[in-house]
Design a protein around this motif. Structure first.
Motif, short mmCIF file in Angstrom:
data_model
loop_
_atom_site.label_atom_id
_atom_site.label_comp_id
_atom_site.label_asym_id
_atom_site.label_seq_id
_atom_site.Cartn_x
_atom_site.Cartn_y
_atom_site.Cartn_z
N PHE A 197 39.30 23.99 -6.78
CA PHE A 197 38.48 25.05 -7.36
C PHE A 197 37.03 24.59 -7.43
O PHE A 197 36.77 23.39 -7.48
N PRO A 198 36.09 25.52 -7.49
CA PRO A 198 34.69 25.14 -7.66
C PRO A 198 34.48 24.48 -9.02
O PRO A 198 35.19 24.80 -9.99
N PRO A 199 33.52 23.57 -9.14
CA PRO A 199 33.23 22.96 -10.44
C PRO A 199 32.97 24.03 -11.50
O PRO A 199 32.27 25.01 -11.25
N GLY A 200 33.59 23.86 -12.66
CA GLY A 200 33.39 24.78 -13.77
C GLY A 200 34.41 25.89 -13.86
O GLY A 200 34.57 26.50 -14.92
N GLN A 201 35.13 26.18 -12.78
CA GLN A 201 36.06 27.31 -12.82
C GLN A 201 37.25 27.05 -13.75
O GLN A 201 37.65 27.94 -14.51
N LEU A 202 37.81 25.86 -13.71
CA LEU A 202 38.94 25.56 -14.60
C LEU A 202 38.49 25.50 -16.05
O LEU A 202 39.19 25.98 -16.95
#
Length: 113
Positions: A23-28
């Motif tokens: 996932f892109p950084p920050g999405q989780l």
């Protein structure tokens, strides 16, 4: 979730992998924080965002209900090792400080003096 608290682990912004998916950084991190966003005070949200930039934490929200109305007491942010990072009292009376202090004694480990 119980009738008096809601809590969750908050993954760091830098975490990009979950169950062999990327996932892109920050999405989780955003996914973990989403259930709290509409309720958390902006000042405390800023602390949570800073503290979870690179490390996992546990976010706790304490309240009780009177009928259908939720009476909020406050928030605690703890490290993954259950050490208190920050807390905020948001309740309507002085009793909310006692609620948050007592809750912290249960969900956070005491630090050595």
């Amino acid at each position: 979730m119980t009738p008096t608290q809601f809590s969750s682990y908050i993954r760091p912004v830098t975490r990009t992998e979950y169950s062999d998916m990327h996932f892109p950084p920050g999405q989780l991190n955003a996914f973990d924080l989403n259930p709290f966003r509409d309720h958390m005070p902006k000042m405390f949200a800023s602390i949570v965002e800073t503290e979870t930039a690179e490390r996992k934490a546990i976010l706790y929200w304490f309240f009780h209900r009177v009928g259908r109305q939720r009476v909020e007491h406050g928030w605690i942010l703890a490290s993954n090792a259950h050490r208190e990072i920050a807390s905020i009292v948001t309740g309507p009376t002085h009793k909310s400080r006692l609620v948050i202090d007592t809750a912290a004694s249960w969900v956070c480990q005491a630090t050595a003096s």
